[in-house]
Scaffold this active site. Structure first.
Site, PDB file in Angstrom:
ATOM      1  N   ASP A  93       0.884  -1.175   0.000  1.00 10.98           N
ATOM      2  CA  ASP A  93       0.000   0.000   0.000  1.00 10.98           C
ATOM      3  C   ASP A  93       0.916   1.217   0.000  1.00 10.98           C
ATOM      4  O   ASP A  93       1.831   1.303   0.820  1.00 10.98           O
ATOM      5  CB  ASP A  93      -0.886  -0.012   1.269  1.00 10.98           C
ATOM      6  N   THR A 137     -12.115  -9.035  -4.325  1.00  8.20           N
ATOM      7  CA  THR A 137     -13.461  -8.572  -3.918  1.00  8.20           C
ATOM      8  C   THR A 137     -13.548  -7.067  -4.100  1.00  8.20           C
ATOM      9  O   THR A 137     -14.470  -6.438  -3.582  1.00  8.20           O
ATOM     10  CB  THR A 137     -13.755  -8.911  -2.437  1.00  8.20           C
ATOM     11  N   ARG A 197     -12.598  -4.438  -7.228  1.00  3.95           N
ATOM     12  CA  ARG A 197     -13.245  -4.037  -8.483  1.00  3.95           C
ATOM     13  C   ARG A 197     -12.604  -4.849  -9.604  1.00  3.95           C
ATOM     14  O   ARG A 197     -11.378  -5.063  -9.612  1.00  3.95           O
ATOM     15  CB  ARG A 197     -13.051  -2.535  -8.767  1.00  3.95           C
ATOM     16  N   ASP A 224     -15.324 -11.800  -6.620  1.00 12.19           N
ATOM     17  CA  ASP A 224     -16.676 -11.294  -6.348  1.00 12.19           C
ATOM     18  C   ASP A 224     -17.008 -10.164  -7.309  1.00 12.19           C
ATOM     19  O   ASP A 224     -18.112  -9.621  -7.266  1.00 12.19           O
ATOM     20  CB  ASP A 224     -16.761 -10.795  -4.895  1.00 12.19           C
ATOM     21  N   GLU A 231     -18.996  -6.585 -15.357  1.00  8.83           N
ATOM     22  CA  GLU A 231     -20.144  -7.083 -14.584  1.00  8.83           C
ATOM     23  C   GLU A 231     -21.416  -6.280 -14.840  1.00  8.83           C
ATOM     24  O   GLU A 231     -22.524  -6.794 -14.646  1.00  8.83           O
ATOM     25  CB  GLU A 231     -19.818  -7.118 -13.083  1.00  8.83           C
TER      26      GLU A 231
HETATM   27  P1  NAD Z   1     -10.180   2.235   1.830  1.00 11.71           P
HETATM   28  O1  NAD Z   1     -10.174   3.545   1.114  1.00 11.71           O
HETATM   29  O2  NAD Z   1     -10.407   2.219   3.294  1.00 11.71           O
HETATM   30  O3  NAD Z   1      -8.808   1.462   1.539  1.00 11.71           O
HETATM   31  C1  NAD Z   1      -8.218   1.381   0.280  1.00 11.71           C
HETATM   32  C2  NAD Z   1      -6.714   1.226   0.484  1.00 11.71           C
HETATM   33  O4  NAD Z   1      -6.115   1.045  -0.801  1.00 11.71           O
HETATM   34  C3  NAD Z   1      -6.062   2.470   1.111  1.00 11.71           C
HETATM   35  O5  NAD Z   1      -5.280   2.096   2.226  1.00 11.71           O
HETATM   36  C4  NAD Z   1      -5.218   3.017  -0.011  1.00 11.71           C
HETATM   37  O6  NAD Z   1      -4.023   3.658   0.463  1.00 11.71           O
HETATM   38  C5  NAD Z   1      -4.895   1.758  -0.786  1.00 11.71           C
HETATM   39  N1  NAD Z   1      -4.386   2.028  -2.120  1.00 11.71           N
HETATM   40  C6  NAD Z   1      -4.584   3.116  -2.897  1.00 11.71           C
HETATM   41  N2  NAD Z   1      -3.874   3.006  -4.031  1.00 11.71           N
HETATM   42  C7  NAD Z   1      -3.216   1.824  -3.965  1.00 11.71           C
HETATM   43  C8  NAD Z   1      -2.313   1.151  -4.840  1.00 11.71           C
HETATM   44  N3  NAD Z   1      -1.918   1.692  -5.997  1.00 11.71           N
HETATM   45  N4  NAD Z   1      -1.852  -0.047  -4.454  1.00 11.71           N
HETATM   46  C9  NAD Z   1      -2.206  -0.601  -3.270  1.00 11.71           C
HETATM   47  N5  NAD Z   1      -3.042  -0.004  -2.411  1.00 11.71           N
HETATM   48  C10 NAD Z   1      -3.543   1.187  -2.756  1.00 11.71           C
HETATM   49  O7  NAD Z   1     -11.264   1.359   1.066  1.00 11.71           O
HETATM   50  P2  NAD Z   1     -12.023   0.061   1.630  1.00 11.71           P
HETATM   51  O8  NAD Z   1     -13.255   0.474   2.358  1.00 11.71           O
HETATM   52  O9  NAD Z   1     -11.044  -0.823   2.310  1.00 11.71           O
HETATM   53  O10 NAD Z   1     -12.531  -0.595   0.256  1.00 11.71           O
HETATM   54  C11 NAD Z   1     -11.611  -1.072  -0.709  1.00 11.71           C
HETATM   55  C12 NAD Z   1     -12.349  -1.365  -1.994  1.00 11.71           C
HETATM   56  O11 NAD Z   1     -13.220  -2.487  -1.808  1.00 11.71           O
HETATM   57  C13 NAD Z   1     -13.296  -0.249  -2.477  1.00 11.71           C
HETATM   58  O12 NAD Z   1     -12.609   0.729  -3.223  1.00 11.71           O
HETATM   59  C14 NAD Z   1     -14.272  -1.006  -3.339  1.00 11.71           C
HETATM   60  O13 NAD Z   1     -13.815  -1.007  -4.669  1.00 11.71           O
HETATM   61  C15 NAD Z   1     -14.231  -2.428  -2.793  1.00 11.71           C
HETATM   62  N6  NAD Z   1     -15.499  -2.852  -2.169  1.00 11.71           N
HETATM   63  C16 NAD Z   1     -16.114  -3.976  -2.650  1.00 11.71           C
HETATM   64  C17 NAD Z   1     -17.297  -4.414  -2.075  1.00 11.71           C
HETATM   65  C18 NAD Z   1     -17.995  -5.672  -2.551  1.00 11.71           C
HETATM   66  O14 NAD Z   1     -19.179  -5.868  -2.236  1.00 11.71           O
HETATM   67  N7  NAD Z   1     -17.336  -6.556  -3.279  1.00 11.71           N
HETATM   68  C19 NAD Z   1     -17.874  -3.692  -1.026  1.00 11.71           C
HETATM   69  C20 NAD Z   1     -17.209  -2.558  -0.550  1.00 11.71           C
HETATM   70  C21 NAD Z   1     -16.017  -2.145  -1.132  1.00 11.71           C
END
Ligand code: NAD
Length: 348
Positions: free
Chosen positions: A186, A243, A245, A269, A274
């Site tokens: 990260d 899970t 995107r 997921d 999709e």
């Molecule tokens: P969050 O913003 O709390 O965490 C995202 C993390 O990714 C951050 O720590 C950020 O620094 C890091 N990041 C940014 N750029 C990066 C990179 N180039 N390489 C590695 N890490 C990087 O978000 P979250 O609440 O943990 O959610 C994460 C993702 O999960 C969401 O963006 C969404 O796409 C996905 N999501 C999916 C579902 C589902 O039903 N499948 C539900 C909720 C969220």
């Protein structure tokens, strides 16, 4: 369908991609919050698109989900119709053109922090199900033979977490309990993870991990993060879980890696195409997406239809936070979940 809480509405909201569970949770919260914000809902099962945008005519706001199209042209059409608020019922906002919304003076808010445990537990469920799903099918067919079902212990395995935000951290806490060694990649490091595992570069993480799980947002720097080149670093036979995107992985490269055995198991997921496929019953249709169809032919691939968020707790939090966002929009009070225009914009 029109749903009100019985008072003169301050806000008319066209809810797109509205499934029965969305209606049920939003209606319940609408009843609970009728004294603080008066909302009238117009539910539409169809996603927001060029064709469906007229359904929002007369509404101050739209409420959308992960596969609704909120690009520059749709925002322009919404704005012309007098719609000024865009409320996402999700955390990711890769489907919204925030710059265009800002130019148009619109208000955009999301639900950044609903039950990260829902998605984290689902990601771990995919890992565990990839150890058991074939046994489930065998037993249903009366086949109790255990040959070729040899699994592996989670305990002692190295798991690489890409993106240690709210969900990634929740995954780390669960897997620590399994006795896994944790690595993370990260660009922004948090102290809480340092107590659970170690940060490393992406190439190192891919080389060392038995399981790689993706929890970063889909942004320019993460599009196709898992591609032909990065997959060369992956430990041979590792499990990959997404899970987050669909666009974070290059699906064709992943299919090649499954064919060569570089990826040993895959749990998804989310899927890049999709939209139009997920959330709809296609069981009587011929699915036209050959890439998706190839993907699900592999015996070591498990795909679910973007349902990691679908828990009682998460849907309650999504509805509550969405209402808080409505209230800020109506009152013109600061909105902590605003992505655009969170300070002074009002619905009036
Ligand atoms: P969050 O913003 O709390 O965490 C995202 C993390 O990714 C951050 O720590 C950020 O620094 C890091 N990041 C940014 N750029 C990066 C990179 N180039 N390489 C590695 N890490 C990087 O978000 P979250 O609440 O943990 O959610 C994460 C993702 O999960 C969401 O963006 C969404 O796409 C996905 N999501 C999916 C579902 C589902 O039903 N499948 C539900 C909720 C969220």
């Amino acid at each position: 369908m029109l749903v009100t809480n019985g008072q003169t509405p301050a806000l008319k909201v066209a809810v797109f991609s509205a499934q029965p569970y969305d209606k049920s949770f939003l209606n319940q919260i609408n009843r609970d919050h009728f004294q603080s914000v008066n909302v009238e809902f117009f539910y539409h099962i169809s996603p927001l698109s060029k064709e469906t945008v007229p359904l929002a005519a007369g509404c101050n706001a739209v409420c959308v989900f992960v596969n609704d199209c909120v690009d520059e042209s749709i925002l322009g059409l919404l704005s012309e119709q007098g719609t000024r608020g865009v409320f996402l019922r999700c955390a990711g906002f890769n489907n919204v053109d925030l710059k265009a919304a800002e130019k148009l003076g619109m208000f955009v808010a999301c639900v950044p922090a609903y039950s990260p445990e829902a998605v984290a537990e689902f990601a771990v469920a995919l890992m565990l199900t990839l150890k058991t799903h074939r046994a489930y099918i065998r037993v249903r067919e009366g086949n109790f033979n255990l040959n070729s079902l040899l699994g592996f212990n989670m305990h002692g395995k190295t798991v690489g977490i890409v993106g240690v935000g709210r969900i990634g951290l929740a995954v780390a806490r669960i897997l620590k309990g399994f006795g896994c060694h944790l690595l993370a990649y990260d660009p922004y490091r948090v102290e809480e993870f340092q107590a659970l595992g170690s940060y490393t570069e992406l190439d190192d993480l891919l080389q060392q991990s038995d399981i790689v799980t993706l929890h970063c947002p889909l942004i320019d720097s993460t599009k196709h993060l898992i591609n032909l080149d990065s997959l060369k670093f992956l430990k041979r036979g590792a499990m990959l879980i997404n899970t987050s995107r669909g666009g974070i992985i290059d699906t064709n490269a992943v299919i090649d890696a499954l064919k060569s055995g570089q990826i040993g198991a895959l749990g998804l997921d989310v899927y890049v195409k999709e939209a139009g496929l997920f959330f709809i019953d296609h069981s009587f249709d011929i699915i036209q997406d050959d890439v998706f169809q190839r993907l699900i032919t592999f015996p070591n691939v498990l795909v679910t239809g973007h349902q990691a968020f679908l828990t009682e707790e998460a849907l309650t939090e999504i509805a509550e936070t969405t209402f808080q966002n409505f209230q800020n929009f109506v009152d013109g009070t600061e909105c902590t979940n605003a992505l655009v225009g969170g300070g002074a914009t009002t619905a009036k």
